[in-house]
Design an enzyme around this catalytic site. Structure first.
Site, PDB file in Angstrom:
ATOM      1  N   CYS A 113       0.810  -1.221   0.000  1.00  0.00           N
ATOM      2  CA  CYS A 113       0.000   0.000   0.000  1.00  0.00           C
ATOM      3  C   CYS A 113       0.846   1.274   0.000  1.00  0.00           C
ATOM      4  CB  CYS A 113      -0.955  -0.005   1.189  1.00  0.00           C
ATOM      5  SG  CYS A 113      -1.927  -1.495   1.280  1.00  0.00           S
ATOM      6  N   HIS A 244      -3.226   6.932   2.353  1.00  0.00           N
ATOM      7  CA  HIS A 244      -3.661   5.622   1.863  1.00  0.00           C
ATOM      8  C   HIS A 244      -5.033   5.318   2.468  1.00  0.00           C
ATOM      9  CE1 HIS A 244      -4.144   1.473   1.139  1.00  0.00           C
ATOM     10  NE2 HIS A 244      -3.833   1.099   2.360  1.00  0.00           N
ATOM     11  N   ASN A 274     -10.167  -0.683   0.238  1.00  0.00           N
ATOM     12  CA  ASN A 274      -8.711  -0.473   0.235  1.00  0.00           C
ATOM     13  C   ASN A 274      -8.165  -1.012  -1.094  1.00  0.00           C
ATOM     14  OD1 ASN A 274      -5.957  -0.749   0.578  1.00  0.00           O
ATOM     15  ND2 ASN A 274      -6.091  -1.552   2.665  1.00  0.00           N
TER      16      ASN A 274
HETATM   17  N1  ACO Z   1     -18.320  -9.128   9.534  1.00  0.00           N
HETATM   18  C1  ACO Z   1     -18.784  -9.434  10.753  1.00  0.00           C
HETATM   19  N2  ACO Z   1     -17.992  -9.816  11.768  1.00  0.00           N
HETATM   20  C2  ACO Z   1     -16.672  -9.878  11.548  1.00  0.00           C
HETATM   21  C3  ACO Z   1     -16.124  -9.554  10.281  1.00  0.00           C
HETATM   22  C4  ACO Z   1     -17.004  -9.178   9.252  1.00  0.00           C
HETATM   23  N3  ACO Z   1     -16.581  -8.852   8.027  1.00  0.00           N
HETATM   24  N4  ACO Z   1     -14.791  -9.704  10.365  1.00  0.00           N
HETATM   25  C5  ACO Z   1     -14.493 -10.095  11.610  1.00  0.00           C
HETATM   26  N5  ACO Z   1     -15.651 -10.205  12.319  1.00  0.00           N
HETATM   27  C6  ACO Z   1     -15.792 -10.576  13.711  1.00  0.00           C
HETATM   28  C7  ACO Z   1     -14.685 -11.494  14.187  1.00  0.00           C
HETATM   29  O1  ACO Z   1     -14.982 -12.839  13.893  1.00  0.00           O
HETATM   30  C8  ACO Z   1     -14.669 -11.229  15.659  1.00  0.00           C
HETATM   31  O2  ACO Z   1     -15.708 -11.925  16.258  1.00  0.00           O
HETATM   32  P1  ACO Z   1     -15.487 -12.644  17.706  1.00  0.00           P
HETATM   33  O3  ACO Z   1     -15.183 -11.508  18.645  1.00  0.00           O
HETATM   34  O4  ACO Z   1     -16.787 -13.319  17.929  1.00  0.00           O
HETATM   35  O5  ACO Z   1     -14.321 -13.558  17.513  1.00  0.00           O
HETATM   36  C9  ACO Z   1     -15.015  -9.738  15.754  1.00  0.00           C
HETATM   37  O6  ACO Z   1     -15.684  -9.416  14.525  1.00  0.00           O
HETATM   38  C10 ACO Z   1     -13.809  -8.871  15.917  1.00  0.00           C
HETATM   39  O7  ACO Z   1     -12.821  -9.257  14.941  1.00  0.00           O
HETATM   40  P2  ACO Z   1     -11.439  -8.549  14.821  1.00  0.00           P
HETATM   41  O8  ACO Z   1     -10.658  -9.113  13.681  1.00  0.00           O
HETATM   42  O9  ACO Z   1     -10.819  -8.547  16.180  1.00  0.00           O
HETATM   43  O10 ACO Z   1     -11.938  -7.114  14.379  1.00  0.00           O
HETATM   44  P3  ACO Z   1     -11.374  -5.718  14.772  1.00  0.00           P
HETATM   45  O11 ACO Z   1     -12.312  -5.069  15.692  1.00  0.00           O
HETATM   46  O12 ACO Z   1      -9.922  -5.781  15.107  1.00  0.00           O
HETATM   47  O13 ACO Z   1     -11.502  -4.995  13.366  1.00  0.00           O
HETATM   48  C11 ACO Z   1     -10.165  -4.344  11.459  1.00  0.00           C
HETATM   49  C12 ACO Z   1     -10.821  -5.491  12.211  1.00  0.00           C
HETATM   50  C13 ACO Z   1     -11.257  -3.416  10.976  1.00  0.00           C
HETATM   51  C14 ACO Z   1      -9.390  -4.871  10.274  1.00  0.00           C
HETATM   52  C15 ACO Z   1      -9.252  -3.642  12.494  1.00  0.00           C
HETATM   53  O14 ACO Z   1      -8.331  -4.537  13.025  1.00  0.00           O
HETATM   54  C16 ACO Z   1      -8.545  -2.493  11.888  1.00  0.00           C
HETATM   55  O15 ACO Z   1      -9.094  -1.431  11.740  1.00  0.00           O
HETATM   56  N6  ACO Z   1      -7.273  -2.718  11.550  1.00  0.00           N
HETATM   57  C17 ACO Z   1      -6.469  -1.729  10.878  1.00  0.00           C
HETATM   58  C18 ACO Z   1      -5.857  -2.311   9.687  1.00  0.00           C
HETATM   59  C19 ACO Z   1      -6.615  -2.181   8.409  1.00  0.00           C
HETATM   60  O16 ACO Z   1      -7.570  -1.462   8.238  1.00  0.00           O
HETATM   61  N7  ACO Z   1      -6.076  -2.901   7.490  1.00  0.00           N
HETATM   62  C20 ACO Z   1      -6.467  -2.809   6.136  1.00  0.00           C
HETATM   63  C21 ACO Z   1      -5.479  -3.391   5.221  1.00  0.00           C
HETATM   64  S1  ACO Z   1      -3.814  -3.161   5.579  1.00  0.00           S
HETATM   65  C22 ACO Z   1      -3.296  -1.726   4.964  1.00  0.00           C
HETATM   66  O17 ACO Z   1      -3.855  -1.212   4.041  1.00  0.00           O
HETATM   67  C23 ACO Z   1      -2.078  -1.139   5.446  1.00  0.00           C
END
Ligand code: ACO
Length: 319
Positions: A113, A244, A274
């Site tokens: 990215c 990004h 993304n």
């Molecule tokens: N729909 C519904 N539920 C979901 C989904 C979905 N698409 N995906 C995960 N869940 C559930 C999981 O199973 C989990 O459930 P559980 O608690 O029963 O086990 C719960 O939601 C939480 O899952 P996490 O993976 O812990 O979700 P989190 O709150 O951390 O959010 C996210 C994930 C949005 C990716 C977050 O970690 C974030 O903002 N990360 C930043 C990185 C990012 O945005 N990366 C993008 C690409 S990398 C880049 O471009 C540099």
């Protein structure tokens, strides 16, 4: 006489098919509410028949048409991508051949990215070294890297391409640059793994894009923010920050950490998800189209990329 790179044209190409968050609920357990509240994303474009080189070729064609130049005038083509058609040839060479840019050298840059920021920095050095015209394109068909059974990653991404024409000028266009990497955290985001020792035991899932979401969040909040704060510390004015487009919450939080109004951080991730190396140039082209930014208008924009590698970087550009 010294010469510098100036952006003289921008273009984007998004594949036709739009997949909304609601569409995803027909084959995975997710919801518009979950995706939109955590990321801001509401839909993404998905390339059905086109591959990455097709998306990038469309951008290259638009750029030379807009600048009213011939393909033979292009000296170099750099494509930033983590989803090339082949490992070899490069996407840039495929674009060069199909465009008829016979005088251009061509190669890809792999910096996930951050790819567009890495590519534009590299391009600036070629212009300073004497070249006249280069196409710098970020393009991804990232949908082919995803495990569509993994709702934690697949909902985040989309396909697309965009780029710029960089031309030699007596006035500096790229005022300042910083690029960084930390390979010790390489496993935070991986894709396309090929196991060279146990080829017969390799499982398909190993090659899908995998991401430590929390790790990437912390990386953005700590390393990327720290580097950007330092980068802009002595800059009198930054008109806009073109980040990004990974996640709305990351951008909002960074704006607060930088103590800058959120209006300076335009976003379009709600429409595209993304798009990795394509996200910054897609946003740039939209803002030029909307006349928020004017090429040659002297506004100062900060382009900030961060992603797999880990890699990150900032560019201060005077339009
Ligand atoms: N729909 C519904 N539920 C979901 C989904 C979905 N698409 N995906 C995960 N869940 C559930 C999981 O199973 C989990 O459930 P559980 O608690 O029963 O086990 C719960 O939601 C939480 O899952 P996490 O993976 O812990 O979700 P989190 O709150 O951390 O959010 C996210 C994930 C949005 C990716 C977050 O970690 C974030 O903002 N990360 C930043 C990185 C990012 O945005 N990366 C993008 C690409 S990398 C880049 O471009 C540099």
């Amino acid at each position: 006489m010294n010469q510098y790179g100036k952006i003289t044209a921008t273009a984007r190409y998004l594949p036709d098919k739009v997949v909304t968050n609601d569409d995803l609920t027909s084959f995975m357990e997710t919801s518009d509410e979950w995706i939109a509240s955590r990321t801001g994303i509401r839909q993404r474009h998905i390339a059905v028949e086109e591959n990455t080189s097709d998306l990038c070729l469309k951008v290259a064609e638009k750029l030379i048409a807009q600048a009213a130049i011939s393909a033979e005038e292009i000296d170099f083509i750099i494509v930033a991508t983590m989803s090339p058609d082949y490992t070899c040839p490069s996407v840039a060479c495929m674009v060069q051949g199909q465009l008829g840019a016979h005088n251009a050298m061509a190669f890809d840059i792999s910096a996930a990215c951050s790819g567009f920021v890495y590519a534009l920095t590299t391009a600036e050095k070629f212009i300073q070294g004497g070249m006249q015209k280069g196409l710098i394109i970020g393009g991804e068909k990232i949908s082919k890297l995803l495990d569509w059974n993994d709702r934690g990653t697949s909902v985040l991404f989309g396909d697309g391409a965009a780029g710029v024409l960089l031309e030699a000028s007596s006035e500096p266009g790229i005022l300042k640059m910083s690029l960084e990497a930390d390979g010790q955290r390489a496993q935070s985001l991986t894709s396309g793994y090929h196991n060279s020792q146990n080829v017969f035991e390799m499982e398909e899932k190993d090659s899908y894009l995998q991401m430590d979401g929390r790790g990437i969040w912390n990386f953005a909040m700590n390393d990327v923010t720290k580097s950007l704060k330092k980068f802009i510390a002595d800059e009198p004015t930054v008109d806009y920050y073109l980040f990004h487009q990974a996640n709305k919450r990351i951008i909002e939080k960074m704006a607060r950490k930088l103590k800058e109004p959120i209006e300076k951080f335009p976003m379009n991730l709600m429409n595209y998800g993304n798009t990795s190396a394509a996200s910054i140039p897609i946003l740039l082209d939209e803002l030029v189209e909307q006349q928020v930014l004017q090429l040659g208008g002297n506004q100062t924009v900060c382009l900030t990329g961060y992603g797999g590698g880990l890699t990150w970087g900032n560019l201060l550009v005077q339009l």
